[in-house]
Design an enzyme around this catalytic site. Structure first.
Site, PDB file in Angstrom:
ATOM      1  N   LYS A 172     178.663  37.046   2.223  1.00 34.68           N
ATOM      2  CA  LYS A 172     179.214  37.941   1.202  1.00 34.68           C
ATOM      3  C   LYS A 172     178.106  38.326   0.217  1.00 34.68           C
ATOM      4  O   LYS A 172     177.447  37.596  -0.601  1.00 34.68           O
ATOM      5  CB  LYS A 172     180.375  37.237   0.289  1.00 34.68           C
ATOM      6  CG  LYS A 172     181.124  37.939  -0.630  1.00 34.68           C
ATOM      7  CD  LYS A 172     181.685  37.265  -1.785  1.00 34.68           C
ATOM      8  CE  LYS A 172     180.835  36.862  -3.037  1.00 34.68           C
ATOM      9  NZ  LYS A 172     180.384  38.195  -3.701  1.00 34.68           N
ATOM     10  N   GLU A 247     169.694  27.972  -3.709  1.00 36.34           N
ATOM     11  CA  GLU A 247     168.699  28.657  -4.325  1.00 36.34           C
ATOM     12  C   GLU A 247     168.990  29.147  -5.656  1.00 36.34           C
ATOM     13  O   GLU A 247     169.571  30.348  -5.576  1.00 36.34           O
ATOM     14  CB  GLU A 247     167.921  29.576  -3.361  1.00 36.34           C
ATOM     15  CG  GLU A 247     167.451  29.287  -2.056  1.00 36.34           C
ATOM     16  CD  GLU A 247     166.444  28.441  -2.270  1.00 36.34           C
ATOM     17  OE1 GLU A 247     165.407  28.599  -3.160  1.00 36.34           O
ATOM     18  OE2 GLU A 247     166.049  27.329  -1.659  1.00 36.34           O
ATOM     19  N   CYS A 281     163.630  35.363  -9.242  1.00 30.62           N
ATOM     20  CA  CYS A 281     163.678  33.899  -9.825  1.00 30.62           C
ATOM     21  C   CYS A 281     162.543  33.409  -9.839  1.00 30.62           C
ATOM     22  O   CYS A 281     162.252  32.431 -10.582  1.00 30.62           O
ATOM     23  CB  CYS A 281     164.447  32.948  -8.656  1.00 30.62           C
ATOM     24  SG  CYS A 281     163.805  33.317  -6.913  1.00 30.62           S
ATOM     25  N   GLU A 382     166.470  30.953 -18.694  1.00 33.49           N
ATOM     26  CA  GLU A 382     166.118  32.184 -17.837  1.00 33.49           C
ATOM     27  C   GLU A 382     166.651  33.263 -18.484  1.00 33.49           C
ATOM     28  O   GLU A 382     167.573  33.648 -18.898  1.00 33.49           O
ATOM     29  CB  GLU A 382     166.849  31.897 -16.376  1.00 33.49           C
ATOM     30  CG  GLU A 382     166.174  33.005 -15.389  1.00 33.49           C
ATOM     31  CD  GLU A 382     166.852  32.683 -14.187  1.00 33.49           C
ATOM     32  OE1 GLU A 382     168.033  33.021 -13.974  1.00 33.49           O
ATOM     33  OE2 GLU A 382     166.240  32.874 -13.077  1.00 33.49           O
TER      34      GLU A 382
HETATM   35  P1  NAD Z   1     175.465  34.841  -9.620  1.00 36.25           P
HETATM   36  O1  NAD Z   1     175.727  33.400  -9.619  1.00 36.25           O
HETATM   37  O2  NAD Z   1     176.369  35.584 -10.675  1.00 36.25           O
HETATM   38  O3  NAD Z   1     176.205  35.429  -7.923  1.00 36.25           O
HETATM   39  C1  NAD Z   1     175.773  34.910  -7.064  1.00 36.25           C
HETATM   40  C2  NAD Z   1     176.788  35.093  -5.937  1.00 36.25           C
HETATM   41  O4  NAD Z   1     177.662  34.227  -6.091  1.00 36.25           O
HETATM   42  C3  NAD Z   1     177.463  36.420  -5.939  1.00 36.25           C
HETATM   43  O5  NAD Z   1     177.694  36.899  -4.674  1.00 36.25           O
HETATM   44  C4  NAD Z   1     178.734  36.011  -6.626  1.00 36.25           C
HETATM   45  O6  NAD Z   1     179.805  36.913  -6.186  1.00 36.25           O
HETATM   46  C5  NAD Z   1     178.931  34.808  -6.223  1.00 36.25           C
HETATM   47  N1  NAD Z   1     179.667  33.819  -6.740  1.00 36.25           N
HETATM   48  C6  NAD Z   1     180.266  34.011  -7.937  1.00 36.25           C
HETATM   49  N2  NAD Z   1     181.167  33.027  -8.442  1.00 36.25           N
HETATM   50  C7  NAD Z   1     181.517  32.414  -7.235  1.00 36.25           C
HETATM   51  C8  NAD Z   1     182.447  31.203  -6.830  1.00 36.25           C
HETATM   52  N3  NAD Z   1     183.122  30.637  -7.732  1.00 36.25           N
HETATM   53  N4  NAD Z   1     182.454  31.091  -5.707  1.00 36.25           N
HETATM   54  C9  NAD Z   1     181.716  31.255  -4.748  1.00 36.25           C
HETATM   55  N5  NAD Z   1     180.824  32.445  -4.967  1.00 36.25           N
HETATM   56  C10 NAD Z   1     180.586  32.937  -6.034  1.00 36.25           C
HETATM   57  O7  NAD Z   1     174.062  35.185  -9.723  1.00 36.25           O
HETATM   58  P2  NAD Z   1     173.447  36.700  -9.725  1.00 36.25           P
HETATM   59  O8  NAD Z   1     173.637  37.025 -11.369  1.00 36.25           O
HETATM   60  O9  NAD Z   1     174.059  37.521  -8.795  1.00 36.25           O
HETATM   61  O10 NAD Z   1     171.949  36.290  -9.268  1.00 36.25           O
HETATM   62  C11 NAD Z   1     170.900  35.983 -10.497  1.00 36.25           C
HETATM   63  C12 NAD Z   1     170.663  34.580 -10.412  1.00 36.25           C
HETATM   64  O11 NAD Z   1     170.236  34.294  -9.045  1.00 36.25           O
HETATM   65  C13 NAD Z   1     169.371  34.194 -11.067  1.00 36.25           C
HETATM   66  O12 NAD Z   1     169.723  33.095 -12.024  1.00 36.25           O
HETATM   67  C14 NAD Z   1     168.339  34.148 -10.401  1.00 36.25           C
HETATM   68  O13 NAD Z   1     167.148  33.137 -10.612  1.00 36.25           O
HETATM   69  C15 NAD Z   1     169.012  33.305  -9.033  1.00 36.25           C
HETATM   70  N6  NAD Z   1     168.100  33.698  -7.689  1.00 36.25           N
HETATM   71  C16 NAD Z   1     167.560  32.686  -7.127  1.00 36.25           C
HETATM   72  C17 NAD Z   1     166.427  32.855  -6.189  1.00 36.25           C
HETATM   73  C18 NAD Z   1     165.904  31.695  -5.393  1.00 36.25           C
HETATM   74  O14 NAD Z   1     165.545  31.946  -4.355  1.00 36.25           O
HETATM   75  N7  NAD Z   1     165.827  30.308  -6.102  1.00 36.25           N
HETATM   76  C19 NAD Z   1     166.670  34.212  -5.604  1.00 36.25           C
HETATM   77  C20 NAD Z   1     167.148  35.341  -6.109  1.00 36.25           C
HETATM   78  C21 NAD Z   1     167.929  35.015  -7.199  1.00 36.25           C
END
Ligand code: NAD
Length: 491
Positions: A172, A247, A281, A382
């Site tokens: 997803k 991650e 990230c 962050e």
């Molecule tokens: P987010 O957590 O809002 O969303 C990530 C994903 O999770 C989306 O697909 C979202 O629809 C899904 N999601 C949300 N609620 C959910 C639930 N209850 N159950 C299952 N899925 C759910 O994150 P974002 O704003 O899209 O991304 C930014 C974050 O991602 C930042 O904190 C960044 O640091 C992190 N990030 C980490 C890495 C890494 O490799 N460590 C890489 C890229 C981004």
């Protein structure tokens, strides 16, 4: 052909869960509309993945690899189109999007090479005439959840290791950036991926993400995203005792010592903070500079930040595109406001430009803050935007101590040519990834893993692949008698 359809069981399917507009961050205008999955369609996708998995796992690894090489080639052949989709839905400059798409192709060719490398172990038995071995087997059905900041590369980061391991997957994408994944779905079909091996469903996290991660028939959840979502997913996964690989966010310290090449450090600090408009990230989130070079560094860093060319991300001359969304723009504005209230001093005060490059976009110019203390929110939380706190440190010990004072533990940077300091940092920096005299991105063969709130498990390389495999121990007795005492047999 409409490429904005989901992929379930080898069919491109419209979602029954309603529709969603996709915004172009450059204009703030809707530029596509997609249909989203219903919960029943999530069930269909998991069932399709379950049905396809035994056959996929039974194929010779080289046969699976051949399909993965075709995917890699197709991504490369269609790189420009995919890069433009990334720019349109996410807003990073086209040069960066091209790099992302090259990475998306690279994951498939890299993991295809593991066809001959997923090995087991043979162990000496306690008995005569017995062989014990441990082999690696697929986990089964993988649920993958990805964020918006790398909407193409992160598809590959989850799908490629899953495929070579013999798993099937339901992925997803983030609801705000679904188009890259859906376009890649077409390439997966063109490459001849058997029905059900890769499934892509769209929808909101709280509904469709939750439906997928709480599904009783998934065997592994791999997720990249924010800390709060990671925690929620882990709690959900606990109900079904499903392993998770998470991650999550980062708060990378960027340490600049007085003996380093200052120009390299400045250029690296700029790249590491402002790439993808600060939405990475592993970005430089806290710059810690030794007092002897502080003034020199700050002057050059501010000048370089000011010189970045804000503009239409489809232009090759652009360094800084828009933020991904209005929500993210406002979040970063709130962070800056709060930092200034807490006492941070803006040496460069950015924000929404008076004359935006394109009307309606989510534009934000760089902000550099000084006068910060490690306890301030701006040094702990962050930011994920073009804003950086710069702190003066008196010594290397102070730099290490401030660096480690974080609930995050993903990436850390050190600029020095002193070997003793390098080795101390390697030993004492409590982060999963340490970059010395260079910026990211991470390499395919590394292991991208964060400590503490930055996650659990990790991606990439042989260690990332391990999450997609489980181990099976076999005790094979060929002695003609039992190696252990048996219970009496009553005739
Ligand atoms: P987010 O957590 O809002 O969303 C990530 C994903 O999770 C989306 O697909 C979202 O629809 C899904 N999601 C949300 N609620 C959910 C639930 N209850 N159950 C299952 N899925 C759910 O994150 P974002 O704003 O899209 O991304 C930014 C974050 O991602 C930042 O904190 C960044 O640091 C992190 N990030 C980490 C890495 C890494 O490799 N460590 C890489 C890229 C981004």
């Amino acid at each position: 052909m409409n490429t904005n359809l989901m992929l379930i069981g080898g069919e491109r399917i419209a979602g029954n869960g309603g529709s969603r507009d996709v915004f172009n961050p450059t204009t703030g205008q809707v530029f596509a509309s997609i249909s989203e999955a219903s919960k029943a369609q999530v069930d269909d996708a998991v069932s399709a993945a379950r049905a396809a998995q035994p056959h996929w796992a039974a194929m010779a690894p080289l046969e699976r690899a051949a399909i993965m090489h075709r995917i890699s080639a197709l991504i490369s052949e269609n790189a420009e189109e995919l890069a433009r989709i990334v720019v349109q839905e996410q807003g990073k400059p086209i040069n960066e999007a091209r790099g992302e798409v090259a990475g998306a192709a690279g994951f498939f060719s890299y993991y295809a090479e593991f066809a001959r490398r997923i090995q087991g172990e043979i162990l000496p038995s306690d008995a005569r005439g017995e062989q014990i071995w441990i082999q690696r087997v697929p986990v089964g059905v993988v649920a993958a959840i990805i964020p918006w900041n790398y909407p193409a590369a992160l598809v590959s980061r989850k799908v490629a290791p899953s495929m070579i391991a013999g798993n099937t997957i339901v992925l997803k994408p983030h609801e705000e950036t679904p188009l890259s994944a859906l376009y890649m779905g077409k390439l997966f079909m063109d490459a001849g991926v058997p029905a059900g091996v890769i499934n892509i469903v769209t929808g909101a996290g709280a509904e469709i993400g939750e439906a997928l991660t709480s599904h009783a028939d998934v065997d592994l959840i791999t997720m990249t995203g924010s800390v709060p979502t990671g925690k929620r997913i882990m709690a959900t996964a606990a109900n079904n005792l499903v392993p998770v690989s998470l991650e999550l966010g980062g708060k990378a310290p960027f340490i600049v010592m007085d003996d380093c090449d200052i120009d390299l450090a400045v250029r690296s600090a700029v790249t590491s903070r402002y790439m993808n408009c600060g939405q990475v990230c592993i970005c430089n989130e806290r710059t810690l500079v030794h007092e002897r070079v502080y003034d020199q560094f700050v002057e050059k860093f501010v000048a370089a930040s000011r010189a970045l060319r804000l503009g239409d991300p489809l232009s090759e001359q652009t360094d800084l595109g828009p933020k991904v969304s209005q929500r993210e723009l406002e979040k970063v504005e709130r962070i800056v406001e709060a930092a200034i209230k807490e006492g941070a001093e803006p040496l460069l005060q950015g924000g929404r430009p008076e004359t935006p490059p394109v009307k309606g976009g989510y534009w934000m110019t760089p902000t550099v803050l000084t006068g910060v203390k490690p306890s301030m929110a701006i040094m702990q939380d962050e930011i994920f935007g073009p804003v950086v706190p710069v702190m003066r440190v008196e010594s290397f010990d102070e730099a290490l101590s401030v660096a480690n004072d974080s609930r995050y533990g993903l990436s850390a940077y050190l600029f020095t040519n002193d070997f003793a300091k390098i080795m101390r940092a390697v030993n004492d920096i409590n982060f999963g990834e340490v970059y010395i005299n260079r910026v990211g991105p991470e390499s395919l063969q590394g292991f991208h893993n964060g400590y503490r709130n930055s996650g659990l498990g990790g991606d990439d390389g042989i260690h990332g692949l391990e999450a997609f495999l489980r181990k099976k121990t076999v005790y094979a007795n060929y002695s003609g008698t039992s190696p252990v005492a048996l219970m009496p047999y009553a005739e």
